[in-house]
Design a protein around this motif. Structure first.
Motif, PDB file in Angstrom:
ATOM      1  N   GLN A   2      -4.287  -2.520   2.011  1.00  0.00           N
ATOM      2  CA  GLN A   2      -4.209  -1.295   1.094  1.00  0.00           C
ATOM      3  C   GLN A   2      -3.997   0.088   1.559  1.00  0.00           C
ATOM      4  O   GLN A   2      -4.279   0.345   2.701  1.00  0.00           O
ATOM      5  CB  GLN A   2      -5.511  -1.221   0.492  1.00  0.00           C
ATOM      6  CG  GLN A   2      -5.839  -2.453  -0.557  1.00  0.00           C
ATOM      7  CD  GLN A   2      -6.985  -1.994  -1.586  1.00  0.00           C
ATOM      8  OE1 GLN A   2      -7.786  -1.257  -1.115  1.00  0.00           O
ATOM      9  NE2 GLN A   2      -6.965  -2.773  -2.650  1.00  0.00           N
ATOM     10  N   THR A   4      -5.189   3.421   1.969  1.00  0.00           N
ATOM     11  CA  THR A   4      -6.412   3.772   1.674  1.00  0.00           C
ATOM     12  C   THR A   4      -6.555   5.512   1.238  1.00  0.00           C
ATOM     13  O   THR A   4      -5.687   6.185   1.693  1.00  0.00           O
ATOM     14  CB  THR A   4      -7.569   3.538   2.691  1.00  0.00           C
ATOM     15  OG1 THR A   4      -6.817   4.253   3.893  1.00  0.00           O
ATOM     16  CG2 THR A   4      -7.437   2.097   2.949  1.00  0.00           C
ATOM     17  N   LEU A 113      -4.862   6.172  -5.850  1.00  0.00           N
ATOM     18  CA  LEU A 113      -6.061   6.245  -5.460  1.00  0.00           C
ATOM     19  C   LEU A 113      -7.188   6.693  -6.087  1.00  0.00           C
ATOM     20  O   LEU A 113      -8.454   6.577  -6.240  1.00  0.00           O
ATOM     21  CB  LEU A 113      -6.159   6.767  -3.967  1.00  0.00           C
ATOM     22  CG  LEU A 113      -4.904   6.094  -2.916  1.00  0.00           C
ATOM     23  CD1 LEU A 113      -5.060   6.898  -1.870  1.00  0.00           C
ATOM     24  CD2 LEU A 113      -5.659   4.676  -2.530  1.00  0.00           C
ATOM     25  N   ASP A 129       0.602  -0.325  -3.284  1.00  0.00           N
ATOM     26  CA  ASP A 129       0.350  -0.178  -1.826  1.00  0.00           C
ATOM     27  C   ASP A 129       1.619  -0.261  -1.044  1.00  0.00           C
ATOM     28  O   ASP A 129       1.770   0.543  -0.201  1.00  0.00           O
ATOM     29  CB  ASP A 129      -0.827  -0.880  -1.364  1.00  0.00           C
ATOM     30  CG  ASP A 129      -2.033  -0.664  -2.134  1.00  0.00           C
ATOM     31  OD1 ASP A 129      -2.260   0.646  -2.153  1.00  0.00           O
ATOM     32  OD2 ASP A 129      -2.965  -1.755  -2.206  1.00  0.00           O
TER      33      ASP A 129
END
Length: 384
Positions: A2, A4, A113, A129
């Motif tokens: 992912q 982040t 996000l 992603d």
């Protein structure tokens, strides 16, 4: 894997480093000009502009590739990433191409996000992603160009001025510090992003492998820059030798017949840029087995690093007892040995292995997915 929130925040850190690096260089050029050092002002500004110009050219070309890629969308669509062709041209002509990519990456990352982090299905989140890592990879490739066309030569120039001509200023030290951190950041960021954007390559693990890779590059590049600095202090005509090394790197890249650019007209520029990069450090230019060329490269690297302090000490005896030369020589030798040790450690035990791309299957039939131009350029770029 992912994308982040930490990764998003680090993108902002990378942007700040980039702005600081360019800003201190421009400020330093102005200071040199005010002091009447027009040569240093011109060279400082030239390196900054060289990196800026080349990154704008490739950034615009990649936007055009994406806009005209039949695999990604209808050919000749009016916009790419929401930007029209005219707007893209204006942004890049004004030197804002890199900033447009930072803006789009941060904007999309924020949306994925923070705006709707839990509303997407797993498949949609994976696609998002992957898209973010691809955008980050394009940005990191451009930053790698900028690093070796601007930050590394700038660091070499300022060290030479400091060593051979004396005198220093806070701005000069700031410029060198920003160049140094920009080099370190771009190397690690490029490696991590590139590996995560290509399915056939295993992702670069965090922690020890990343640290060892950074130490390998940090030690080898730093010691090499210091060696070149000593050679330039010995004689400014050593710059001819650096030019020869650049020509050799460019020629070797041409012999390998790189196929990075979708436009054949841009390929010579790409090869010339790779020649600059190879002057300071080794990369796998074409993704093939590079054990032999890497060994030859670092044997020559070690020879240069050992020879430079010896030549300066022998040909300029007044330097033999200079504490600065002794310190720099120690850093060069120590950095060379440590860098090669970290190189062996990394590629011998910590380097991620390639993984085979899995074929997609629909009702038992293998589906061959045609790569996009963006995927091809990442596949054909310098391999860590």
């Amino acid at each position: 894997i992912q994308y982040t929130k930490l990764r998003w925040c680090l993108t902002i850190a990378g942007l700040l480093l980039y702005v600081g690096d360019i800003g201190t260089d421009i400020g330093l050029a102005v200071r040199y000009f005010q002091k009447g050092d027009s040569v240093w002002a011109g060279l400082t500004l030239a390196f900054a502009l060289a990196g800026l110009l080349v990154t704008q050219i490739f950034s615009y070309a990649w936007y055009e590739d994406d806009r005209n890629d039949p695999v990604m969308s209808a050919v000749g669509k009016p916009t790419v990433s929401g930007l029209s062709k005219g707007r893209l041209a204006v942004l890049h002509l004004s030197g804002m191409g890199i900033f447009s990519r930072y803006y789009l990456l941060l904007k999309k990352g924020f949306k994925v996000l923070w705006t709707s982090p839990h509303s997407n299905a797993a498949a949609e989140r994976n696609d998002a992603d992957h898209c973010l890592f691809c955008m980050a990879t394009d940005l990191s490739m451009l930053k790698l160009f900028e690093t070796f066309l601007e930050s590394v030569p700038q660091l070499l120039l300022q060290l030479y001025i400091l060593l051979a001509h004396g005198g220093s200023s806070v701005l000069q030290y700031l410029s060198m510090a920003f160049s140094f951190f920009n080099i370190a950041w771009s190397l690690v960021d490029y490696r991590r992003c590139l590996r995560r954007s290509l399915p056939r390559i295993a992702a670069m693990p965090s922690g020890l492998p990343t640290a060892i890779y950074l130490l390998y590059k940090f030690c080898t590049i730093t010691s090499h820059i210091l060696s070149y600095t000593l050679l330039l202090a010995l004689s400014p005509y050593s710059s001819i030798g650096l030019t020869v090394l650049w020509l050799l790197g460019t020629t070797w890249t041409h012999v390998l017949q790189t196929d990075f650019c979708s436009s054949p007209k841009l390929e010579p520029l790409y090869r010339a840029v790779i020649g600059v990069i190879l002057t300071f450090t080794f990369f796998n230019v074409k993704g093939q087995d590079a054990m032999v060329p890497m060994t030859i490269y670092y044997l020559f690297y070690f020879f240069v690093n050992v020879t430079a302090p010896l030549l300066l000490g022998l040909l300029k005896p007044e330097w033999q007892t200079d504490p600065f030369l002794l310190t720099v020589s120690g850093v060069i030798f120590g950095g060379s040995v440590l860098g090669l040790c970290f190189l062996v450690l990394y590629y011998g035990f910590l380097h991620p292995k390639e993984t085979q791309r899995q074929a997609d299957e629909v009702d038992g039939v293998d589906v061959v997915v045609k790569p996009t131009r963006a995927t091809r350029r990442r596949n054909n770029f310098l391999q860590p």
